[in-house]
Design a protein around this motif. Structure first.
Motif, PDB file in Angstrom:
ATOM      1  N   LEU A   1      31.830  44.259 -39.935  1.00 41.38           N
ATOM      2  CA  LEU A   1      32.358  43.196 -38.939  1.00 41.38           C
ATOM      3  C   LEU A   1      30.644  43.017 -37.993  1.00 41.38           C
ATOM      4  N   ILE A   2      30.462  43.859 -37.543  1.00 40.42           N
ATOM      5  CA  ILE A   2      28.943  43.825 -36.868  1.00 40.42           C
ATOM      6  C   ILE A   2      28.391  42.832 -37.419  1.00 40.42           C
ATOM      7  N   LEU A   3      28.039  43.293 -38.604  1.00 35.84           N
ATOM      8  CA  LEU A   3      26.837  42.289 -40.002  1.00 35.84           C
ATOM      9  C   LEU A   3      26.775  41.547 -39.695  1.00 35.84           C
ATOM     10  N   LEU A   4      28.565  41.400 -40.816  1.00 35.78           N
ATOM     11  CA  LEU A   4      29.123  39.965 -40.781  1.00 35.78           C
ATOM     12  C   LEU A   4      28.940  38.845 -39.708  1.00 35.78           C
ATOM     13  N   LEU A   5      29.080  39.569 -38.342  1.00 36.11           N
ATOM     14  CA  LEU A   5      29.575  38.185 -37.593  1.00 36.11           C
ATOM     15  C   LEU A   5      27.949  37.888 -36.847  1.00 36.11           C
ATOM     16  N   GLY A   6      26.862  38.946 -36.806  1.00 32.92           N
ATOM     17  CA  GLY A   6      25.849  38.360 -36.895  1.00 32.92           C
ATOM     18  C   GLY A   6      25.059  37.633 -38.189  1.00 32.92           C
ATOM     19  N   ALA A   7      25.468  37.796 -39.760  1.00 33.37           N
ATOM     20  CA  ALA A   7      25.175  36.772 -40.344  1.00 33.37           C
ATOM     21  C   ALA A   7      25.709  35.274 -40.267  1.00 33.37           C
ATOM     22  N   GLY A   8      27.334  35.523 -39.913  1.00 31.69           N
ATOM     23  CA  GLY A   8      27.785  34.098 -39.216  1.00 31.69           C
ATOM     24  C   GLY A   8      27.808  33.563 -38.553  1.00 31.69           C
ATOM     25  N   LEU A   9      26.823  33.779 -37.278  1.00 34.91           N
ATOM     26  CA  LEU A   9      26.163  33.371 -35.989  1.00 34.91           C
ATOM     27  C   LEU A   9      24.887  33.076 -36.732  1.00 34.91           C
ATOM     28  N   LEU A  10      24.104  33.542 -37.706  1.00 35.20           N
ATOM     29  CA  LEU A  10      22.485  32.871 -37.652  1.00 35.20           C
ATOM     30  C   LEU A  10      22.811  31.304 -38.530  1.00 35.20           C
ATOM     31  N   VAL A  11      24.183  31.651 -39.770  1.00 28.70           N
ATOM     32  CA  VAL A  11      24.354  30.383 -40.653  1.00 28.70           C
ATOM     33  C   VAL A  11      24.588  29.271 -39.899  1.00 28.70           C
ATOM     34  N   HIS A  12      25.281  29.538 -39.056  1.00 29.68           N
ATOM     35  CA  HIS A  12      25.597  28.598 -38.275  1.00 29.68           C
ATOM     36  C   HIS A  12      24.559  28.045 -37.020  1.00 29.68           C
ATOM     37  N   SER A  13      23.641  28.794 -36.676  1.00 21.72           N
ATOM     38  CA  SER A  13      22.308  28.297 -36.577  1.00 21.72           C
ATOM     39  C   SER A  13      21.636  27.259 -36.609  1.00 21.72           C
ATOM     40  N   LEU A  14      21.145  27.858 -38.266  1.00 20.95           N
ATOM     41  CA  LEU A  14      20.425  27.510 -39.314  1.00 20.95           C
ATOM     42  C   LEU A  14      20.850  25.553 -39.648  1.00 20.95           C
ATOM     43  N   LEU A  15      22.698  25.894 -39.514  1.00 20.11           N
ATOM     44  CA  LEU A  15      23.764  25.055 -39.786  1.00 20.11           C
ATOM     45  C   LEU A  15      22.282  23.469 -38.608  1.00 20.11           C
ATOM     46  N   ALA A  16      22.725  24.059 -37.816  1.00 21.32           N
ATOM     47  CA  ALA A  16      22.702  23.280 -36.733  1.00 21.32           C
ATOM     48  C   ALA A  16      21.168  22.866 -37.039  1.00 21.32           C
ATOM     49  N   LEU A  17      20.868  24.075 -36.864  1.00 21.65           N
ATOM     50  CA  LEU A  17      18.821  23.381 -36.467  1.00 21.65           C
ATOM     51  C   LEU A  17      19.007  22.431 -37.019  1.00 21.65           C
ATOM     52  N   GLU A  18      18.774  22.949 -38.593  1.00 21.09           N
ATOM     53  CA  GLU A  18      18.399  22.113 -39.890  1.00 21.09           C
ATOM     54  C   GLU A  18      19.308  20.177 -39.820  1.00 21.09           C
ATOM     55  N   ASN A  19      20.116  19.955 -39.009  1.00 18.02           N
ATOM     56  CA  ASN A  19      21.695  19.079 -39.332  1.00 18.02           C
ATOM     57  C   ASN A  19      21.026  18.227 -37.841  1.00 18.02           C
ATOM     58  N   GLN A  20      20.269  18.412 -36.896  1.00 18.99           N
ATOM     59  CA  GLN A  20      20.165  17.985 -35.405  1.00 18.99           C
ATOM     60  C   GLN A  20      19.362  16.694 -35.586  1.00 18.99           C
ATOM     61  N   GLN A  21      19.887  16.296 -34.263  1.00 19.06           N
ATOM     62  CA  GLN A  21      18.672  14.735 -34.281  1.00 19.06           C
ATOM     63  C   GLN A  21      17.291  15.180 -34.451  1.00 19.06           C
TER      64      GLN A  21
ATOM     65  N   ILE B   1      20.469  39.228 -31.285  1.00 23.04           N
ATOM     66  CA  ILE B   1      19.831  38.222 -32.537  1.00 23.04           C
ATOM     67  C   ILE B   1      19.242  36.462 -31.061  1.00 23.04           C
ATOM     68  N   LYS B   2      20.177  36.993 -30.127  1.00 22.89           N
ATOM     69  CA  LYS B   2      19.947  35.787 -29.619  1.00 22.89           C
ATOM     70  C   LYS B   2      18.669  34.497 -29.701  1.00 22.89           C
ATOM     71  N   SER B   3      17.732  34.710 -29.143  1.00 21.43           N
ATOM     72  CA  SER B   3      16.234  34.362 -30.015  1.00 21.43           C
ATOM     73  C   SER B   3      16.619  33.329 -31.039  1.00 21.43           C
ATOM     74  N   PHE B   4      17.409  33.343 -31.914  1.00 22.61           N
ATOM     75  CA  PHE B   4      17.541  33.581 -33.073  1.00 22.61           C
ATOM     76  C   PHE B   4      18.292  31.786 -32.562  1.00 22.61           C
ATOM     77  N   LEU B   5      18.868  32.488 -32.283  1.00 18.82           N
ATOM     78  CA  LEU B   5      20.178  31.281 -31.929  1.00 18.82           C
ATOM     79  C   LEU B   5      20.076  30.520 -31.755  1.00 18.82           C
ATOM     80  N   PHE B   6      20.910  29.175 -32.218  1.00 19.25           N
ATOM     81  CA  PHE B   6      20.213  27.568 -31.769  1.00 19.25           C
ATOM     82  C   PHE B   6      21.639  27.317 -32.239  1.00 19.25           C
ATOM     83  N   GLY B   7      21.975  26.333 -30.811  1.00 21.60           N
ATOM     84  CA  GLY B   7      23.281  25.549 -30.785  1.00 21.60           C
ATOM     85  C   GLY B   7      24.111  25.789 -31.122  1.00 21.60           C
TER      86      GLY B   7
END
Lengths: 107, 889
Positions: free
Chosen positions: B515-535, B840-846
């Motif tokens: 669960l720890i790994l999956l949640l971390g991965a989930g947060l990173l995936v979500h951040s990546l999507l936020a980064l890619e789709n931002q204005q 992994i805070k510094s890798f989280l965005f949005g």
């Protein structure tokens, strides 16, 4: 000879027997038996493992030679470390027995 | 001892000797010897190293046992190979990036005043803690408490134009990397000369003859290792130097990247750097009090700690700045001086851009793979426990025959360590493959010496043995607790309700860790999507970027305007180009330039930061990128060197410095205080994430590149078709304009954005892969545990069904246990996972750290797969034929 007395003194008996020169296992049992006026009988089951152990500890050294009746036999002799060990053990034995005797006389 | 050791390796010889010796004895006595075998056993014990012998026996027995269970061995080895391999691979990279020392004498005693990769020069009223002035170097040398020696070097290497005497002038100008260092630089670091001598303090004076030291690589490439290079003269930026020595072949400077070709004394700074100076202030760096351009490295005195050196350095620096200010010391300045805090860093590893870039991602990955290994160990332990039931009879028999419990413990641990060493060997092979993949995925530069060394090897071996003990200890304890008495042995047969045993704890643990790994991965995936789709604030499609540098073609600053104008005309006429412009830095390139600025008629509050991100651009710039103008006009062809200097600012600038006032017509100047005439603000442009995708938008000032020429710049073109299609046309235009103009890099803005997301993407996909891997391992664990428990409960289930239990009752009977385990795992894992996300805070965005989407996703995924893994054995239980089950008993 009861086992518990042998346990501590077997090394001493072997070293003392081998001190003048080399001897094979069977010879050692005979020698101890004779010298103790048939009082101390060393079991083969104790003697041979003890010889191996003392060899591994460097107290004695072994070589294969022809015996008196011209069979190959394993002769053991005492090393320098063994001689030193013998002297120390004899000294300790004398002290201990003297102490115990004087205690027995006193009591 | 030695003899015992040898006896271990020649048991046959030993046996023969013992047999003959006893045979001789028997021949003498003609009697019986008693138990000859026992005597021989005891002789053997006395003659060899007992534990070595038994370990060897355990090993052989273990191998036989493992060969009987090929599936278990395969699954366990695969799990371990993945776990150990991934750990070894990441450690190899960490070793290459962070644990390598500079090839100097006793690197452990070196300290750096700044180990950041930043380069450059600061000039202003603040007292920076990462760059230092030349006078402060002189002061610290004069008041040196902590260092055997202290050296200074420029916080950068300089590209210099080079001409080697006796070679022809033809062809493009030759360039080399020069590094300005104090005279005691080599002595402080402890570097040897391969040839000649290195710099010393007497070279570093204004009156000294100008000498240079060259690198071994430069000596090899340029002079073919010719020893007559000593005494040759070389012209760097029009200044002649005599080569006096070559550094050791392994030495490449205090920076891991960007190895200098030349080391020059600091005292030559005014001559060497003059030519490059667009502004005049650079010439006087050696005496200037407010130009901060140096970094220091010191060798600690024996017995002086880094902390005490740091304390004394800070006191000395405050003293120095107070003395320097003298009677002009204002209260504000005094406060600044009191706040000076320089943090000394271990200098043995040098200054490494690699470390700076990769230390964070690698540490995260290390934590991730450590978790994967833990899960793998838990998994193997569950498998071994399941097998333990099959071997219970064997161990009971051994206990009953008088084997000691420690002896059994050793046997079990030997087997598990054997298994993990096998896994470790497979893991080492996997690691080698993995490292090569990671080097590509993470874009590791070639300078990093990625190779397995003793540290890595030791790490892998240690890991294998440790994990063997880790996953072996639970089954071992279980075995040693077996009770051989028949009554108790029967009671320990598995019947009735599931008790919460070590095995179940292991399953819950696997769920929690996954669960720890999956949640971390989930947060990173979500951040990546936020980064890619931002204005972004500009349109990133169909933009071609081409870098060039006029300096390399020999342009003088005053000729640049003509070049810009020619390029502007020619590029805008190309068919397929909608609009073309130039800028000093390409968008999302990560390159920035900050200036302290002042605005006419504006006095900032005491703590107001007057910093501006500065970007010279050409005409049509905003149209080309599609950045909307909110007020006024953009930079255009009216803004020539002769006309009024102008600037366009962004929204954030207006919000911060001109909130209630029309900014058009106000004037700003670079540097403080305000200097006439300044730049007149003629427009306001919408905010954009110009420099990087993550940070907040900074106040920005766009200037006319015609009025503030720079030699290195980027062509920015909006194309009607795919950007790549026009690249050759652009090359041709550059070539026609001046055949010596280099094309430095050609890319599209989309590719540039992708490039800047690459590391984030790699980390995200690696974490996701490891998360899924962990999930699969945990599922295998759940499946194994339940399958084993069902196998042990066949007769119980048979009885239940015989007296009327329905299929769904049986399925629920099995699922109930697993649901409980999964629930425990989730409840334990969730708080741990949430606590872990701050790493992994510094890798989280949005995304918020308590991201409901990622949490729900991770939990759902675990529930789904774990339930599936549990359902398979449950279904098998439901298919049990009660009649056969009872007969089986």
């Amino acid at each position: 000879m009861p086992r518990e007395t042998l346990q501590g003194t077997l090394d001493l008996l072997i070293l003392k027997t081998l001190a003048p020169g080399s001897e094979h296992g069977y010879g050692i049992t005979c020698c101890i038996l004779n010298a103790s006026q048939n009082q101390l009988r060393v079991e083969e089951g104790s003697l041979y493992p003890a010889l191996r152990r003392m060899e591994a500890d460097g107290l004695i050294k072994a070589e294969w030679r022809a015996s008196e009746n011209n069979r190959r036999a394993r002769y053991d002799h005492v090393t320098r470390a063994g001689k030193k060990h013998l002297a120390e053990t004899v000294e300790r034995w004398r002290r201990n027995t003297a102490a115990v005797s004087s205690f027995l006389d006193f009591a | 001892m030695l003899r015992r050791f040898f006896n271990f390796f020649r048991p046959d010889h030993l046996e023969a000797e013992m047999r003959e010796e006893l045979e001789f004895h028997r021949s003498q006595t003609s009697g019986s010897l008693g138990n000859v075998t026992l005597i021989r056993d005891r002789m053997r014990d006395a003659s060899t190293i007992n534990w070595l012998e038994t370990t060897w026996r355990d090993l052989r027995y273990g191998i036989r046992q493992l060969r009987k269970a090929p599936v278990l061995v395969a699954v366990a080895m695969l799990s371990l190979a993945l776990g150990i391999g991934a750990n070894t691979a990441i450690f190899t990279l960490i070793d290459a990036v962070m644990l390598q020392s500079l090839p100097v004498r006793d690197p452990g005693h070196l300290v750096l005043f700044n180990d950041d990769i930043s380069t450059g020069v600061y000039s202003g009223d603040d007292f920076p803690s990462n760059e230092f002035s030349y006078p402060s170097f002189q002061y610290l040398q004069a008041h040196n408490d902590s260092f055997v020696s202290l050296c200074a070097f420029r916080q950068n290497t300089d590209r210099v134009v080079m001409h080697i005497a006796g070679t022809s002038e033809a062809g493009p100008q030759q360039r080399a990397n020069a590094h300005l260092v104090s005279g005691n630089y080599f002595e402080t670091l402890g570097v040897n000369a391969a040839l000649g001598r290195l710099l010393n303090t007497s070279d570093d004076t204004l009156s000294a003859a100008r000498v240079a030291v060259i690198s071994y690589g430069f000596w090899r490439d340029r002079f073919n290792l010719d020893r007559s290079v000593l005494g040759r003269s070389v012209v760097l930026n029009d200044v002649s130097f005599t080569i006096v020595g070559v550094t050791d072949s392994s030495f490449f400077g205090e920076r891991i990247e960007n190895a200098p070709d030349f080391w020059l004394p600091l005292s030559t700074q005014p001559q060497v750097l003059q030519r490059d100076a667009w502004s005049n202030s650079r010439a006087k760096w050696l005496t200037a009090r407010d130009v901060y351009w140096l970094n220091f490295m010191g060798r600690l005195k024996p017995g002086v700690s880094l902390e005490s050196a740091q304390a004394s350095v800070n006191i000395r620096l405050r003293q120095f700045y107070s003395e320097q200010a003298g009677s002009q010391l204002s209260p504000a300045t005094r406060r600044k001086i009191e706040n000076i805090h320089v943090e000394l860093k271990p200098g043995g590893g040098g200054i490494s851009g690699l470390r700076y870039l990769y230390s964070k991602p690698l540490h995260i990955l290390m934590a991730v793979v450590a978790l994967v290994l833990l899960i793998a160990c838990a998994n193997v332990a569950t498998l071994l426990l399941a097998r333990a039931s099959a071997r219970r009879q064997e161990f009971l028999a051994r206990l009953a025959l008088g084997a000691s419990r420690t002896r059994l413990l050793r046997q079990v641990l030997t087997e598990s360590v054997l298994l993990s060493v096998l896994g470790g060997m497979a893991g080492a092979a996997f690691a080698w493959w993995c490292v090569r993949l990671l080097v590509i995925l993470l874009h590791f530069p070639a300078v990093a010496k990625v190779r397995p060394d003793p540290a890595v090897l030791g790490f892998a071996v240690l890991l294998s043995v440790l994990s063997g003990i880790l996953f072996g200890i639970v089954p071992a304890i279980k075995f040693s607790r077996l009770d051989p008495r028949p009554a108790n042995a029967a009671r320990m047969a598995n019947f009735g309700h599931l008790r919460f045993t070590g095995q179940h704890a292991l399953v819950a643990l696997q769920v929690a860790l996954s669960l720890i790994l999956l949640l971390g991965a989930g947060l990173l995936v979500h951040s990546l999507l936020a980064l890619e789709n931002q204005q972004l604030g500009f349109r990133r499609e169909n933009i071609l970027l081409v870098g060039t540098d006029a300096d390399l073609a020999g342009y003088q600053p005053n000729k640049l305007f003509t070049l810009y104008r020619t390029l502007d005309e020619r590029l805008n006429q190309l068919s397929g180009v909608i609009s073309a412009s130039v800028a000093r830095f390409a968008p999302e390139s990560g390159n920035t330039s900050y200036y302290k600025f002042a605005m006419a008629g504006y006095s900032p509050g005491p703590d107001k930061k007057m910093d501006l991100s500065d970007l010279p651009v050409g005409p049509h710039f905003f149209e080309t990128l599609g950045m909307p103008l909110l007020l006024g006009r953009g930079i255009d062809a009216r803004d020539t060197p002769e006309s009024t200097p102008v600037a366009v600012v962004n929204e954030t600038f207006v919000r911060q410095y001109s909130p209630n006032q029309n900014p058009i017509g106000r004037r700003i100047s670079l540097g403080s205080p305000f200097k006439e005439p300044g730049f007149e603000i003629v427009g306001v442009v919408a905010d954009s994430k110009y420099h990087d995708l993550r940070g907040n938008v900074q106040p920005m000032g766009f200037f006319s590149i015609w009025q503030r020429p720079v030699s290195g710049f980027e062509l920015v073109l909006r194309t009607s078709g795919a950007p790549g299609g026009i690249a050759s046309e652009v090359r041709r235009v550059l070539d026609q304009t001046n055949s010596r103009l280099p094309v430095l890099n050609v890319t599209s803005l989309n590719a540039q954005v992708e490039q800047s997301l690459k590391q984030q993407k790699t980390i995200t996909s690696l974490c996701s892969i490891f998360g899924v891997l962990a999930l699969i391992l945990a599922s295998i664990g759940i499946y194994g545990t339940l399958a084993y428990s069902v196998a042990g409960r066949v007769s119980e289930i048979g009885i239940r069904m015989a007296i009327g239990a329905q299929r769904q009752n049986v399925i629920w009977l099995v699922l109930r246990d697993s649901t409980l385990l999964i629930a425990i795992g989730v409840f334990v894992g969730l708080p741990l996972a949430l606590g872990g996300t701050r790493w992994i805070k510094s890798f989280l965005f949005g995304v918020p750290a308590l991201d409901p989407l990622a949490m729900a996703g991770a939990v759902l995924l675990i529930l789904l797969l774990a339930s599936f893994a549990a359902y398979l054995p449950a279904r098998r239980a439901a298919r049990i034929d009660p009649i056969r089950a009872l007969r089986h008993e």
